[in-house]
Design a protein around this motif. Structure first.
Motif, PDB file in Angstrom:
ATOM      1  N   GLU A 209     -15.296 -35.979 -10.119  1.00 37.35           N
ATOM      2  CA  GLU A 209     -14.035 -36.584 -10.108  1.00 37.35           C
ATOM      3  C   GLU A 209     -13.662 -37.247  -8.553  1.00 37.35           C
ATOM      4  O   GLU A 209     -13.128 -38.253  -8.466  1.00 37.35           O
ATOM      5  CB  GLU A 209     -12.911 -35.549 -10.380  1.00 37.35           C
ATOM      6  N   LYS A 212     -14.849 -40.400  -7.750  1.00 39.07           N
ATOM      7  CA  LYS A 212     -14.494 -41.796  -8.202  1.00 39.07           C
ATOM      8  C   LYS A 212     -13.569 -42.389  -6.955  1.00 39.07           C
ATOM      9  O   LYS A 212     -13.532 -43.509  -6.969  1.00 39.07           O
ATOM     10  CB  LYS A 212     -13.727 -41.426  -9.421  1.00 39.07           C
ATOM     11  N   TYR A 213     -13.166 -41.363  -6.106  1.00 39.12           N
ATOM     12  CA  TYR A 213     -12.520 -41.990  -5.125  1.00 39.12           C
ATOM     13  C   TYR A 213     -12.710 -41.853  -3.683  1.00 39.12           C
ATOM     14  O   TYR A 213     -12.089 -42.563  -2.765  1.00 39.12           O
ATOM     15  CB  TYR A 213     -10.908 -41.308  -5.326  1.00 39.12           C
TER      16      TYR A 213
END
Length: 352
Positions: A209, A212-213
């Protein structure tokens, strides 16, 4: 029998009504349903900063609607990469009205997470959204070792990074890549042969997760410098487990908390007493689990635990300049006996 004068009167009445209606404005039916905005959209386009967090670009393609304002809950200077940041987006419309509220299907948000959408009045709508900023990670300013044996890799932290990827090389050949959530890792278990070892490290997002950033940084090659490791200071103890700032707990690994080292099993439980990690033995304080170093008397026997890494030592050691001791294969100190051609006295010192 219908009278002729009655027919004439009715005809005259209808004619008068027709003339009156001709001068009236046309009758219209209010079309209230047609001016209510039934759906709208909002797009967040991330602006990827190089080692910095930037504001996203907000747009809508809904006809007759304008983004009037964006109200962030926190100032951008306090934003954290890969973490939700709440924003209220204010929409306005001059010639249409908003419904009282919208769900995530009626108010489609792209590039962020829809929270709620409620009208402040007929022509003003507040849409609350959680946005996660994207950032390109930088590279560490220095990568070295925390021990003289050069087995425990340590490097300077990289802003926004939640993890690091370490590539260990032996004689210029890649031995293994590992990912860790701290800026330190013990590589001693992988250094199982005589070779020239070094490593490369780069900042990454630790979880899928996060990645993704958080865009991975560039590799930096280690040198022979000695760096101190500050350890974790942001978590909190919950009994015999340690809850980190991100909510996770360390498992099957060493972790330095403040100035002390601990080992946690697969359930995240702090270990105590003797511990075998890889091919080496360590001793953890039976009360609080802290890694013990130096001379320790345990069950009536003396042991020497390396002051640099904490591992139990065996064989001849020079704990002080020109002062030698012999440690048996089980780590216990020999005393008042002959070791090969040499004698050690009752205190364990070699007698020259």
């Amino acid at each position: 029998m219908i009278r002729k004068n009655s027919i004439t009167k009715n005809f005259i009445l209808l004619a008068v009504l027709a003339i009156m209606m001709a001068f009236l404005p046309p009758l219209t039916v209010p079309a209230a349903e047609s001016i209510v905005i039934r759906s709208l959209n909002l797009t967040f386009k991330s602006q990827t900063g190089d080692q910095e967090i930037l504001m996203p670009e907000l747009t809508t393609t809904t006809s007759g609607v304008t983004i009037q304002d964006t109200l962030w809950k926190r100032d951008i200077s306090k934003w954290k990469a890969a973490s939700n940041e709440r924003v209220s987006v204010i929409f306005t419309s001059d010639n249409m009205i908003f419904a009282e509220s919208y769900n995530r299907t009626e108010c489609k948000v792209t590039g962020a997470k829809f929270v709620s959408a409620k009208a402040l009045d007929n022509n003003t709508l507040e849409v609350k959204v959680d946005y996660i900023p994207v950032v390109k990670l930088g590279k560490t300013s220095q990568a070295g070792w925390s021990d003289s044996k050069m087995t425990k890799a340590v490097w300077k932290k990289v802003e926004f990074a939640t993890g690091y990827q370490v590539a260990l090389y032996a004689d210029d050949k890649l031995k293994k890549r590992i990912s860790v959530s701290t800026n330190m890792v013990d590589l001693s278990d992988l250094m199982d042969k005589d070779a020239i070892y070094y490593y490369e490290v780069r900042a990454i997002g630790f979880t899928a997760e996060d990645r993704k950033y958080l865009k991975e940084g560039d590799y930096v090659t280690s040198d022979e410098s000695t760096l101190s490791y500050d350890g974790d200071t942001s978590g909190a103890w919950k009994g015999n487990t340690y809850k980190q700032e991100d909510g996770g707990v360390p498992r099957n690994s060493w972790k330095q908390i403040l100035n002390d080292w601990y080992y946690f099993d697969g359930n995240g439980i702090r270990q105590t007493g003797w511990l075998q990690s890889g091919q080496r033995w360590y001793y953890l304080n039976p009360t609080d689990g802290k890694l013990m170093t130096g001379w320790q008397q345990l069950n009536g026997k003396w042991y020497y635990l390396n002051t640099q890494g904490g591992e139990m030592m065996t064989g001849w050691i020079e704990s002080k300049p020109k002062v030698w001791y012999y440690l048996n294969p089980d780590g216990s100190m020999a005393s008042n006996t002959k070791v090969g051609e040499y004698w050690v006295d009752a205190s364990g010192k070699w007698i020259s």
